[in-house]
Write a protein that holds these residues in place. Structure first.
Motif, PDB file in Angstrom:
ATOM      1  N   PHE A  40       0.832  -1.207   0.000  1.00  0.00           N
ATOM      2  CA  PHE A  40       0.000   0.000   0.000  1.00  0.00           C
ATOM      3  C   PHE A  40       0.871   1.262   0.000  1.00  0.00           C
ATOM      4  CE2 PHE A  40      -2.993  -3.214   1.413  1.00  0.00           C
ATOM      5  CZ  PHE A  40      -4.103  -2.910   0.636  1.00  0.00           C
ATOM      6  N   THR A  41       1.927   1.237  -0.795  1.00  0.00           N
ATOM      7  CA  THR A  41       2.849   2.376  -0.835  1.00  0.00           C
ATOM      8  C   THR A  41       2.245   3.611  -1.489  1.00  0.00           C
ATOM      9  OG1 THR A  41       3.844   1.553  -2.883  1.00  0.00           O
ATOM     10  CG2 THR A  41       4.900   0.913  -0.787  1.00  0.00           C
ATOM     11  N   ALA A  42       1.137   3.464  -2.191  1.00  0.00           N
ATOM     12  CA  ALA A  42       0.468   4.638  -2.763  1.00  0.00           C
ATOM     13  C   ALA A  42       0.018   5.595  -1.661  1.00  0.00           C
ATOM     14  CB  ALA A  42      -0.729   4.211  -3.608  1.00  0.00           C
ATOM     15  N   TYR A  43      -0.108   5.098  -0.437  1.00  0.00           N
ATOM     16  CA  TYR A  43      -0.593   5.900   0.688  1.00  0.00           C
ATOM     17  C   TYR A  43       0.508   6.258   1.676  1.00  0.00           C
ATOM     18  CZ  TYR A  43      -4.654   3.867  -1.423  1.00  0.00           C
ATOM     19  OH  TYR A  43      -5.577   3.463  -2.345  1.00  0.00           O
ATOM     20  N   ARG A  44       1.738   5.919   1.340  1.00  0.00           N
ATOM     21  CA  ARG A  44       2.848   6.159   2.268  1.00  0.00           C
ATOM     22  C   ARG A  44       3.056   7.651   2.474  1.00  0.00           C
ATOM     23  NH1 ARG A  44       7.195   8.115  -0.252  1.00  0.00           N
ATOM     24  NH2 ARG A  44       7.390   7.741  -2.470  1.00  0.00           N
ATOM     25  N   GLN A  45       3.575   7.974   3.630  1.00  0.00           N
ATOM     26  CA  GLN A  45       3.993   9.349   3.884  1.00  0.00           C
ATOM     27  C   GLN A  45       5.146   9.647   2.922  1.00  0.00           C
ATOM     28  OE1 GLN A  45       2.392  11.400   6.216  1.00  0.00           O
ATOM     29  NE2 GLN A  45       0.987   9.664   6.099  1.00  0.00           N
ATOM     30  N   ARG A  46       5.136  10.771   2.291  1.00  0.00           N
ATOM     31  CA  ARG A  46       6.114  11.065   1.232  1.00  0.00           C
ATOM     32  C   ARG A  46       7.550  11.129   1.733  1.00  0.00           C
ATOM     33  NH1 ARG A  46       3.557   8.405  -1.508  1.00  0.00           N
ATOM     34  NH2 ARG A  46       1.542   9.116  -2.166  1.00  0.00           N
ATOM     35  N   TRP A  47       7.760  11.293   3.017  1.00  0.00           N
ATOM     36  CA  TRP A  47       9.130  11.303   3.554  1.00  0.00           C
ATOM     37  C   TRP A  47       9.683   9.899   3.758  1.00  0.00           C
ATOM     38  CZ3 TRP A  47       9.269   8.728   8.107  1.00  0.00           C
ATOM     39  CH2 TRP A  47       8.105   8.692   8.873  1.00  0.00           C
ATOM     40  N   VAL A  48       8.809   8.877   3.655  1.00  0.00           N
ATOM     41  CA  VAL A  48       9.268   7.491   3.799  1.00  0.00           C
ATOM     42  C   VAL A  48       9.864   7.033   2.473  1.00  0.00           C
ATOM     43  CG1 VAL A  48       8.566   5.091   4.188  1.00  0.00           C
ATOM     44  CG2 VAL A  48       7.582   6.923   5.579  1.00  0.00           C
ATOM     45  N   ALA A  49      11.132   6.688   2.496  1.00  0.00           N
ATOM     46  CA  ALA A  49      11.815   6.202   1.287  1.00  0.00           C
ATOM     47  C   ALA A  49      11.864   4.671   1.333  1.00  0.00           C
ATOM     48  CB  ALA A  49      13.228   6.764   1.222  1.00  0.00           C
ATOM     49  N   ILE A  50      11.345   4.043   0.300  1.00  0.00           N
ATOM     50  CA  ILE A  50      11.410   2.589   0.191  1.00  0.00           C
ATOM     51  C   ILE A  50      12.804   2.241  -0.339  1.00  0.00           C
ATOM     52  CG2 ILE A  50      10.393   0.527  -0.841  1.00  0.00           C
ATOM     53  CD1 ILE A  50       8.430   2.186   0.931  1.00  0.00           C
ATOM     54  N   PRO A  51      13.553   1.405   0.376  1.00  0.00           N
ATOM     55  CA  PRO A  51      14.905   1.066  -0.078  1.00  0.00           C
ATOM     56  C   PRO A  51      14.897   0.432  -1.477  1.00  0.00           C
ATOM     57  CG  PRO A  51      14.576   0.339   2.180  1.00  0.00           C
ATOM     58  CD  PRO A  51      13.239   0.769   1.660  1.00  0.00           C
ATOM     59  N   GLU A  52      15.851   0.792  -2.266  1.00  0.00           N
ATOM     60  CA  GLU A  52      15.983   0.246  -3.616  1.00  0.00           C
ATOM     61  C   GLU A  52      16.130  -1.271  -3.547  1.00  0.00           C
ATOM     62  OE1 GLU A  52      18.984   0.704  -7.381  1.00  0.00           O
ATOM     63  OE2 GLU A  52      18.618   2.455  -6.104  1.00  0.00           O
ATOM     64  N   GLY A  53      15.416  -1.943  -4.420  1.00  0.00           N
ATOM     65  CA  GLY A  53      15.503  -3.387  -4.496  1.00  0.00           C
ATOM     66  C   GLY A  53      14.556  -4.133  -3.562  1.00  0.00           C
ATOM     67  N   VAL A  54      13.881  -3.426  -2.655  1.00  0.00           N
ATOM     68  CA  VAL A  54      12.932  -4.075  -1.745  1.00  0.00           C
ATOM     69  C   VAL A  54      11.576  -4.138  -2.456  1.00  0.00           C
ATOM     70  CG1 VAL A  54      11.698  -3.902   0.455  1.00  0.00           C
ATOM     71  CG2 VAL A  54      14.134  -3.354   0.334  1.00  0.00           C
ATOM     72  N   PRO A  55      10.992  -5.334  -2.568  1.00  0.00           N
ATOM     73  CA  PRO A  55       9.696  -5.448  -3.241  1.00  0.00           C
ATOM     74  C   PRO A  55       8.655  -4.551  -2.583  1.00  0.00           C
ATOM     75  CG  PRO A  55      10.636  -7.621  -2.832  1.00  0.00           C
ATOM     76  CD  PRO A  55      11.499  -6.624  -2.106  1.00  0.00           C
ATOM     77  N   ASN A  56       7.845  -3.911  -3.424  1.00  0.00           N
ATOM     78  CA  ASN A  56       6.791  -3.053  -2.899  1.00  0.00           C
ATOM     79  C   ASN A  56       5.638  -2.998  -3.880  1.00  0.00           C
ATOM     80  OD1 ASN A  56       7.080  -0.219  -4.409  1.00  0.00           O
ATOM     81  ND2 ASN A  56       9.119  -1.063  -4.068  1.00  0.00           N
ATOM     82  N   TRP A  57       4.462  -2.746  -3.349  1.00  0.00           N
ATOM     83  CA  TRP A  57       3.248  -2.695  -4.146  1.00  0.00           C
ATOM     84  C   TRP A  57       2.470  -1.438  -3.774  1.00  0.00           C
ATOM     85  CZ3 TRP A  57       5.401  -6.991  -2.026  1.00  0.00           C
ATOM     86  CH2 TRP A  57       5.627  -8.080  -2.870  1.00  0.00           C
ATOM     87  N   PRO A  58       1.922  -0.720  -4.763  1.00  0.00           N
ATOM     88  CA  PRO A  58       1.154   0.494  -4.460  1.00  0.00           C
ATOM     89  C   PRO A  58      -0.168   0.187  -3.747  1.00  0.00           C
ATOM     90  CG  PRO A  58       1.155   0.046  -6.826  1.00  0.00           C
ATOM     91  CD  PRO A  58       2.076  -0.939  -6.194  1.00  0.00           C
ATOM     92  N   GLU A  59      -0.694  -1.003  -3.935  1.00  0.00           N
ATOM     93  CA  GLU A  59      -1.941  -1.434  -3.291  1.00  0.00           C
ATOM     94  C   GLU A  59      -1.685  -2.807  -2.660  1.00  0.00           C
ATOM     95  OE1 GLU A  59      -4.852   0.314  -3.167  1.00  0.00           O
ATOM     96  OE2 GLU A  59      -4.201   1.982  -4.414  1.00  0.00           O
ATOM     97  N   ALA A  60      -2.735  -3.617  -2.551  1.00  0.00           N
ATOM     98  CA  ALA A  60      -2.594  -4.960  -1.987  1.00  0.00           C
ATOM     99  C   ALA A  60      -1.817  -5.842  -2.964  1.00  0.00           C
ATOM    100  CB  ALA A  60      -3.966  -5.563  -1.715  1.00  0.00           C
ATOM    101  N   PRO A  61      -0.857  -6.603  -2.460  1.00  0.00           N
ATOM    102  CA  PRO A  61      -0.103  -7.490  -3.344  1.00  0.00           C
ATOM    103  C   PRO A  61      -0.867  -8.771  -3.639  1.00  0.00           C
ATOM    104  CG  PRO A  61       0.668  -7.768  -1.115  1.00  0.00           C
ATOM    105  CD  PRO A  61      -0.382  -6.668  -1.084  1.00  0.00           C
ATOM    106  N   ASP A  62      -0.469  -9.454  -4.683  1.00  0.00           N
ATOM    107  CA  ASP A  62      -0.933 -10.811  -4.927  1.00  0.00           C
ATOM    108  C   ASP A  62      -0.411 -11.650  -3.763  1.00  0.00           C
ATOM    109  OD1 ASP A  62       0.123 -13.625  -6.041  1.00  0.00           O
ATOM    110  OD2 ASP A  62      -1.730 -13.071  -7.086  1.00  0.00           O
ATOM    111  N   PHE A  63      -1.296 -12.328  -3.037  1.00  0.00           N
ATOM    112  CA  PHE A  63      -0.877 -12.992  -1.804  1.00  0.00           C
ATOM    113  C   PHE A  63       0.115 -14.119  -2.057  1.00  0.00           C
ATOM    114  CE2 PHE A  63      -1.338 -15.475   2.128  1.00  0.00           C
ATOM    115  CZ  PHE A  63      -0.993 -14.469   3.025  1.00  0.00           C
ATOM    116  N   GLU A  64       0.009 -14.803  -3.190  1.00  0.00           N
ATOM    117  CA  GLU A  64       0.954 -15.882  -3.486  1.00  0.00           C
ATOM    118  C   GLU A  64       2.366 -15.329  -3.660  1.00  0.00           C
ATOM    119  OE1 GLU A  64       1.798 -19.059  -7.011  1.00  0.00           O
ATOM    120  OE2 GLU A  64      -0.301 -18.745  -6.436  1.00  0.00           O
ATOM    121  N   VAL A  65       2.496 -14.266  -4.418  1.00  0.00           N
ATOM    122  CA  VAL A  65       3.809 -13.641  -4.630  1.00  0.00           C
ATOM    123  C   VAL A  65       4.324 -13.050  -3.327  1.00  0.00           C
ATOM    124  CG1 VAL A  65       5.039 -11.800  -5.859  1.00  0.00           C
ATOM    125  CG2 VAL A  65       3.324 -13.169  -7.059  1.00  0.00           C
ATOM    126  N   PHE A  66       3.457 -12.355  -2.613  1.00  0.00           N
ATOM    127  CA  PHE A  66       3.812 -11.756  -1.331  1.00  0.00           C
ATOM    128  C   PHE A  66       4.287 -12.831  -0.358  1.00  0.00           C
ATOM    129  CE2 PHE A  66       2.215  -9.666   2.720  1.00  0.00           C
ATOM    130  CZ  PHE A  66       3.205  -8.697   2.759  1.00  0.00           C
TER     131      PHE A  66
END
Length: 148
Positions: free
Chosen positions: A111-137
């Motif tokens: 749910f990174t579409a809703y993250r606080q803009r000061w939160v930086a997601i580390p490069e290379g770490v899997p992330n999804w803007p909404e709910a992920p596919d549970f199997e992949v997650f």
């Protein structure tokens, strides 16, 4: 055994196993409101591996597509874990309640579409803007690096 508990000590739990589970951060607005912070950090374990001792308040949070059963300490109201009708047999444990939470690896962000803009997601770490596919997650949380 992996141990944890609430902030006042009234509730203690163990998770069967020796290795800390991999954790993830959820940036949705519900989690932001639950924690009063930018995100919640959790681990998912098989519900049968979790043993809890102490006074819990249990209640259901009902939405249009699921029931999330919340467990909080009856004394200090710290949120310990929840289960969800969409993922039977899984317990979502709040990472900060683990005794060794500072040792956790955060391997995904959702749910990174809703993250606080000061939160930086580390490069290379899997992330999804909404709910992920549970199997992949689930593969990511199991330590399998491939997102195929």
């Amino acid at each position: 055994m992996i141990a944890g508990g609430c902030r006042c000590g009234a509730v203690r739990y163990t998770i069967a196993g020796d290795d800390l589970p991999l954790s993830y951060a959820c940036h949705c607005h519900v989690c932001q409101r639950w924690t009063g912070s930018a995100f919640s950090q959790s681990v998912i374990v098989a519900e049968g591996t979790l043993t809890v001792d102490g006074p819990l308040v249990v209640y259901d949070q009902v939405t249009e597509d699921r029931v999330s059963t919340q467990r909080v300490c009856a004394t200090c109201h710290a949120r310990i874990y929840n289960t969800n009708t969409r993922r039977p047999g899984c317990a979502v444990v709040r990472a900060g309640t683990l005794d060794r939470s500072e040792e956790l690896a955060c391997v995904a962000h959702i749910f990174t579409a809703y993250r606080q803009r000061w939160v930086a997601i580390p490069e290379g770490v899997p992330n999804w803007p909404e709910a992920p596919d549970f199997e992949v997650f689930g593969r990511v949380l199991a330590g399998q690096t491939a997102l195929r």
